[in-house]
Design a protein around this motif. Sequence first.
Motif: not given
Length: 288
Positions: A100-103, A105-106, A108-109, A112, A122, A124
């Motif tokens: 969730s901290a690394h790859y 977020p990009a 999911l963005a 979306s 999400l 965690t």
Amino acid sequence: MESQELRIFQAVAKEGSITKAAQVLGYVQSNVTARIQQLESELNRQLFYRQRGMVLTPEGEKLLRYAEKITHLLDEAHMVMNDSGEPAGPLLLGATHTSSAHYLPAILAEYSKLYPKVELALTTDYSDVLVEKVRRFELHGAFVKTENLDDQFVQELVMEEQLVLIASADVKNVEEVYHKPFLMNTKGCPHRERLEEWMRNNGINKIRYLEFNNPDAIIQGVISGLGASFVVKSSIQGLEKEGKLRSFNIPDEYSSAKKFFIRHKDSVMTSTLSTFIDLLKKSLHPLG
């Protein structure tokens, strides 16, 4: 036995309290109590122990397994009948703290932006917790580190990552790292187990730990000189290039870490889920 009774039963089992279940469901407490009593009367079985909350009896545990399957099938039937081919509606995902901290977020963005009608959520948590949530149909899929899964699960994607020892920039060699406290997740983390195996093979059986469950906190602690850690290489490459920390490679049998995207084998591949998996395969580097 009606589907709504089963949903109320599930809520009470999950929350462990009539009061909390009523709040989650938006019902008055007396209604929840009456429906649970009605279900127990109909089945002629006690489903909960009523001591300091609501705890499932063995009979309640049996019913819960069926309730999860029944309500999941009803929800899935609704989704399938309303699936126009355009991704829409809820997509409930789970991920470990590192993912969730690394790859993620990009990814999911991007998803979306491509599919704005999808309602992404999400969760965690630790791998074992996420596996159980997928098993109970509480999540459509999850990124986990656990390899030994039973036949209830499908591994849609496998990623292999390299783990490295890291320490502050002034550390000159790996031998210095051995004797530092290690900033790691709590006990049960697969990376921590790999670290302990490697250290034992180097004659070090006692490791001092400072437990953090936030990847960024771990890395910042290492940079500040608080201790060392054992992390995914891709998460620190930029910081190492900037000279903020130093990494050390160890043999492949200890440093190879796999991540899996899993789903329940009985889950229907809706357009919402299938497009997310397709995006993962384009964004990441699956094995084999």
